[in-house]
Design a protein around this motif. Structure first.
Motif, mmCIF file in Angstrom:
data_model
loop_
_atom_site.group_PDB
_atom_site.id
_atom_site.type_symbol
_atom_site.label_atom_id
_atom_site.label_comp_id
_atom_site.label_asym_id
_atom_site.label_seq_id
_atom_site.Cartn_x
_atom_site.Cartn_y
_atom_site.Cartn_z
ATOM 1 N N LYS A 122 0.835 -1.214 0.000
ATOM 2 C CA LYS A 122 0.000 0.000 0.000
ATOM 3 C C LYS A 122 0.863 1.255 0.000
ATOM 4 C CE LYS A 122 -3.835 -2.110 2.455
ATOM 5 N NZ LYS A 122 -4.480 -2.258 3.773
ATOM 6 N N GLN A 125 2.933 0.974 -3.888
ATOM 7 C CA GLN A 125 2.210 0.890 -5.160
ATOM 8 C C GLN A 125 1.695 2.211 -5.726
ATOM 9 O OE1 GLN A 125 -0.483 -2.352 -4.281
ATOM 10 N NE2 GLN A 125 0.693 -3.715 -5.609
ATOM 11 N N PRO A 126 1.257 3.166 -4.925
ATOM 12 C CA PRO A 126 0.721 4.389 -5.545
ATOM 13 C C PRO A 126 1.778 5.411 -5.963
ATOM 14 C CG PRO A 126 0.396 4.480 -3.180
ATOM 15 C CD PRO A 126 0.999 3.132 -3.490
ATOM 16 N N LEU A 127 3.018 4.982 -6.184
ATOM 17 C CA LEU A 127 4.079 5.911 -6.552
ATOM 18 C C LEU A 127 3.792 6.587 -7.891
ATOM 19 C CD1 LEU A 127 7.290 3.888 -5.656
ATOM 20 C CD2 LEU A 127 6.239 5.744 -4.380
ATOM 21 N N HIS A 128 4.216 7.845 -7.975
ATOM 22 C CA HIS A 128 4.115 8.579 -9.235
ATOM 23 C C HIS A 128 5.402 8.365 -10.019
ATOM 24 C CE1 HIS A 128 0.478 10.579 -7.960
ATOM 25 N NE2 HIS A 128 1.063 10.889 -6.805
#
Length: 175
Positions: A122, A125-128
Motif C-alpha cells: 500500500k 504501489q501508488p508511486l508517481h
C-alpha cells in the motif's frame, strides 16, 4: 600556569600554539582534517549528480540511515527507522523523494518479520512516475516478502530484489 598554557610551554599540551611561535623550519606540519562532503562522503559528487549515502543495519552495530544531498531522511536519531530499541523488528526503511524537485515526500518502515506485507504494498504501489525510492534493510528484509513485492522492487530497478535472502543487508535506489 595560564601563561604557560596560552603560550604553549613544552609539555602544556598545546602543540599548535607552540608551532605558531616556532620558526617555519622547525615546525611540524600537522595533518589536515579530513574534509567531509555532502552526506559525509569522502569526496564530492560530480556536478549534476546527487550525493546520497545509505546504510543498512548490520547486527547491532550500524543502524539504518538514508541521506540525500546532505539531508538526513531516515536515521535512529530522527527516530523513523526500524531498530532494536523501538522493538519494531527487522524490515525495510523506505524514503520517497520527488525525482525532479528533490522535495521529500514521505518515509516508511515496514516490519518484514511480524508485520503485514500488504502495508508495504500500500505504501509503494501508488508511486508517481519519477519518484526516487531509497530502501535500506534492517536485519531481515525478506521474511514476509512475496513474489508481488519482489516484482515491484525489480520494476523499481533493484537487481537483487528477487535474490535477497534472510538476514542479508540490502540497499538500493530506484525510480
Amino acid at each position: 600556569m595560564v601563561v604557560g598554557i596560552l603560550l604553549g610551554v613544552p609539555g602544556s599540551g598545546f602543540p599548535r600554539i607552540q608551532q605558531f611561535f616556532n620558526n617555519s623550519e622547525s615546525s611540524v606540519t600537522a595533518e589536515p582534517w579530513a574534509r567531509k562532503y555532502k552526506c559525509s562522503l569522502p569526496q564530492p559528487c560530480p556536478e549534476e549528480h546527487l550525493a546520497f549515502r545509505m546504510v543498512s543495519r548490520a547486527a547491532n552495530v550500524f543502524e539504518p540511515k538514508i541521506c540525500l544531498e546532505d539531508r538526513m531522511l531516515m536515521s535512529s536519531v530522527k527516530d523513523n527507522v526500524c531498530s532494536v530499541k523501538d522493538n519494531m523488528g527487522p524490515g525495510l526503511n523506505i524514503a520517497l523523494v520527488n525525482g525532479v524537485s528533490l522535495e521529500f515526500i514521505e518515509t516508511g518502515a515496514s516490519d518484514m518479520w511480524a508485520g503485514d506485507v500488504n502495508d508495504l504494498l500500500k505504501f509503494i504501489q501508488p508511486l508517481h512516475e519519477g519518484t526516487l525510492v531509497f530502501v535500506a534493510s534492517c536485519n531481515d528484509p525478506v521474511t514476509k516478502m512475496n513474489e508481488e513485492t519482489r516484482k515491484l522492487f525489480s520494476e523499481l530497478n533493484s537487481r537483487n530484489a528477487k535474490e535477497t535472502a534472510f538476514h542479508e543487508n540490502w540497499v538500493f535506489v530506484g525510480v
